[in-house]
Write an enzyme that holds these catalytic residues in place. Structure first.
Site, mmCIF file in Angstrom:
data_model
loop_
_atom_site.group_PDB
_atom_site.id
_atom_site.type_symbol
_atom_site.label_atom_id
_atom_site.label_comp_id
_atom_site.label_asym_id
_atom_site.label_seq_id
_atom_site.Cartn_x
_atom_site.Cartn_y
_atom_site.Cartn_z
ATOM 1 N N GLY A 286 1.126 -0.862 0.401
ATOM 2 C CA GLY A 286 -0.003 -0.025 -0.325
ATOM 3 C C GLY A 286 0.875 1.656 -0.238
ATOM 4 O O GLY A 286 1.187 1.970 -1.362
ATOM 5 N N ARG A 287 1.450 1.577 1.278
ATOM 6 C CA ARG A 287 2.409 2.787 1.709
ATOM 7 C C ARG A 287 3.379 2.650 0.127
ATOM 8 O O ARG A 287 3.819 3.836 -0.275
ATOM 9 C CB ARG A 287 2.447 2.900 2.717
ATOM 10 C CG ARG A 287 3.449 4.204 3.303
ATOM 11 C CD ARG A 287 4.141 3.807 4.693
ATOM 12 N NE ARG A 287 3.887 2.900 5.183
ATOM 13 C CZ ARG A 287 2.859 3.331 6.245
ATOM 14 N NH1 ARG A 287 2.651 4.800 6.439
ATOM 15 N NH2 ARG A 287 2.674 2.686 7.051
ATOM 16 N N TYR A 327 -0.016 8.713 15.650
ATOM 17 C CA TYR A 327 1.167 7.719 15.494
ATOM 18 C C TYR A 327 2.360 8.746 15.856
ATOM 19 O O TYR A 327 3.583 8.314 15.764
ATOM 20 C CB TYR A 327 1.708 7.291 14.233
ATOM 21 C CG TYR A 327 -0.187 6.460 13.429
ATOM 22 C CD1 TYR A 327 -0.123 5.728 13.874
ATOM 23 C CD2 TYR A 327 -0.275 7.007 11.590
ATOM 24 C CE1 TYR A 327 -1.519 4.931 13.368
ATOM 25 C CE2 TYR A 327 -0.904 6.213 11.098
ATOM 26 C CZ TYR A 327 -1.832 5.178 12.096
ATOM 27 O OH TYR A 327 -2.579 4.893 11.605
ATOM 28 N N CYS A 353 -10.073 22.019 16.563
ATOM 29 C CA CYS A 353 -9.814 22.474 18.728
ATOM 30 C C CYS A 353 -9.026 21.253 19.329
ATOM 31 O O CYS A 353 -9.681 21.131 19.765
ATOM 32 C CB CYS A 353 -11.075 23.521 18.684
ATOM 33 S SG CYS A 353 -11.694 24.461 18.281
HETATM 34 N N1 LLP Z 1 -2.380 -5.940 4.256
HETATM 35 C C1 LLP Z 1 -3.020 -6.563 5.029
HETATM 36 C C2 LLP Z 1 -3.606 -7.430 5.218
HETATM 37 C C3 LLP Z 1 -2.661 -4.855 6.063
HETATM 38 O O1 LLP Z 1 -2.675 -4.924 6.745
HETATM 39 C C4 LLP Z 1 -2.300 -3.350 5.162
HETATM 40 C C5 LLP Z 1 -1.761 -1.876 6.030
HETATM 41 C C6 LLP Z 1 -1.328 -4.075 4.476
HETATM 42 C C7 LLP Z 1 -1.239 -4.992 3.320
HETATM 43 C C8 LLP Z 1 -0.644 -2.645 2.798
HETATM 44 O O2 LLP Z 1 0.649 -2.060 4.780
HETATM 45 P P1 LLP Z 1 1.576 -1.638 3.594
HETATM 46 O O3 LLP Z 1 2.293 -1.460 2.227
HETATM 47 O O4 LLP Z 1 0.591 0.135 3.119
HETATM 48 O O5 LLP Z 1 2.526 -0.730 4.845
HETATM 49 N N2 LLP Z 1 -2.979 3.799 8.485
HETATM 50 C C9 LLP Z 1 -1.002 3.569 9.313
HETATM 51 C C10 LLP Z 1 -0.790 2.278 8.691
HETATM 52 C C11 LLP Z 1 -1.544 0.900 8.397
HETATM 53 C C12 LLP Z 1 -1.897 -0.026 8.233
HETATM 54 C C13 LLP Z 1 -2.898 -1.006 8.043
HETATM 55 N N3 LLP Z 1 -2.790 -2.612 7.191
HETATM 56 C C14 LLP Z 1 -0.131 4.714 9.030
HETATM 57 O O6 LLP Z 1 -1.101 5.579 8.569
HETATM 58 O O7 LLP Z 1 1.035 4.010 9.411
#
Ligand code: LLP
Length: 425
Positions: A286-287, A327, A353
């Site tokens: 994702g990220r 975070y 606020c």
């Molecule tokens: N697959 C599963 C089952 C997941 O739970 C996640 C992310 C991903 C893939 C994708 O992970 P990535 O490649 O994006 O790291 N809101 C938090 C991040 C939460 C991630 C949740 N799960 C932040 O802003 O750092």
């Protein structure tokens, strides 16, 4: 004229004193579309995807973009057109993929709490796979599939109990997390899945956390997962695919995560050594696909000198950029037009606020009211986590493609926010 990109931001650079994304001057975009405004670079998304594609050259691999990172339709469209599948976690995300042109066979469904209605819809559109997270979910999914006269394709998300060395809120593969099926219970759960009449076992899945900046947790998790693949197959249950989840980190403030292609070369070497290199592979990044492809433009409203701190109050807030409040995350903040004003140290805060409404602390900035700032690395987990707190409309979004700017989401107004509410009689 310096045109060097900012660290970790391949498409963000200054030309002279003006900040650009690809060939677009951000001051112009901010004036035309207003602020707060998310700006995404298509080239940057495709470059991030390209690193994975290079790593997987010659292999059977499916990249399923974890759309929770950024679920805007235009972003999904870019990835769908580039051949990606999608990792979803809700019925809402499923509808977004379909609206953006994705197909059921390209969708995998993760998450610990799928409802029956979500399962039914996913089965109706012919989803590729459910990543199941508990034995009770197996029973429910089998029953729902039988009602529809179908067999649900399933993969079990196993918990490899590996420390991803990241923020505790975004670690998911440890014993104490709510995610996945414990390593020791996995073979039993697979046996149950294989018995259930509404299920067809197709794979195994893991995801150990997010913003991972080292290779070692991946290598350890892979060993743990391959040990399980061996045990499950010894029990007579064949696995067509192995899904290694997402989690690769990005450079927010000097972190040096491995390049996706290099990481996968190492992982593939291990897979080859253990005899699984030709298996169908899946990943759920994702990220790392969108984080550094986006930034958020904001206008400086007021400078407020204080006894202990100076505050730079901008028109973007924790409802637009929730990661610092949630975070204590760091996002670089840079001026859209570099000026000769004397720099000072500010806490950059929004209008909400709450004392938790800060975007950056102790930042040295040369700014004046009316100027624009860019909050960097804001492509992932910003807009998708944005809220309407304080009845603030969510920001508009544009996607930059070379010298073109496409408005891909209108700014939300109060009327849109109140739609669906009812006054008492
Ligand atoms: N697959 C599963 C089952 C997941 O739970 C996640 C992310 C991903 C893939 C994708 O992970 P990535 O490649 O994006 O790291 N809101 C938090 C991040 C939460 C991630 C949740 N799960 C932040 O802003 O750092």
């Amino acid at each position: 004229m310096s045109a060097a990109s900012l660290p970790g931001q391949p498409q963000v650079h200054y030309r002279g004193n003006e900040l650009f994304v690809e060939d677009v001057r951000l001051a112009d975009v901010a004036r035309e579309h207003g602020t707060p405004l998310f700006v995404y670079s298509k080239a940057s998304m495709l470059a991030a995807l390209g690193a994975y594609q290079r790593g997987f050259a010659g292999r059977k691999a499916k990249i399923c973009y974890a759309m929770k990172a950024n679920s805007s339709l235009a972003v999904l469209q870019v990835f769908a057109r580039a051949g990606c599948g999608f990792d979803i976690v809700s019925g809402g995300e499923l509808e977004r993929v379909l609206a953006a042109g994705g197909k059921g066979e390209d969708i995998i469904f993760s998450g610990v709490g799928k409802t029956r209605a979500e399962m039914r819809r996913a089965l109706e559109i012919g989803i590729r796979c459910f990543n199941v997270e508990s034995e009770s979910e197996l029973e429910v999914l089998s029953a729902v599939a039988q009602e529809l006269g179908k067999r649900a394709p399933v993969s079990l998300r196993v918990n490899p109990d590996v420390d991803p060395k990241t923020h505790p809120y975004i670690s998911t593969g440890l014993k104490g997390n709510k995610f996945g099926i414990a390593h020791k219970d996995a073979v039993r759960a697979y046996r149950r899945a294989a018995e259930l009449p509404g299920l067809k076992v197709v794979g195994i899945d893991c995801h150990i956390g997010s913003q991972i900046t080292f290779m070692s947790p991946y290598l350890d998790a892979m060993d743990r997962v391959l040990d399980l693949v061996e045990s499950v197959e010894k029990a007579g249950i064949a696995l067509e695919h192995i899904d290694f989840g997402g989690g690769l980190g990005i450079n927010y403030s000097g972190e040096q995560p491995p390049d996706a292609g290099v990481l996968w070369q190492q992982l593939l070497t291990k897979l080859d050594a253990r005899g699984y290199g030709q298996r169908q592979l899946m990943i759920e990044p994702g990220r790392s696909l969108v984080g550094n492809a986006g930034l958020c433009l904001a206008e400086v409203l007021y400078l407020k000198p204080g006894e202990q701190k100076n505050f730079c109050i901008i028109d973007a807030a924790m409802n637009d950029l929730p990661r610092p409040a949630m975070y204590e995350a760091f996002h670089a903040i840079v001026p859209v037009t570099r000026t000769t004003v004397a720099p000072a140290t500010f806490d950059v805060v929004g209008p909400v606020c709450e004392s938790g409404d800060w975007i950056g602390r102790d930042r040295k900035l040369a700014v004046e009211p009316g100027e624009y700032l860019a909050v960097l690395s804001a492509g992932a987990y910003c807009m998708s986590m944005a809220s309407n707190y304080n009845t603030r409309g969510r920001a508009a979004e544009v996607l930059v493609d070379g010298s073109q700017v496409h408005l891909v989401r209108e700014r939300e107004d109060a009327q849109v926010q109140m739609r669906g509410e009812r006054l008492l009689p």
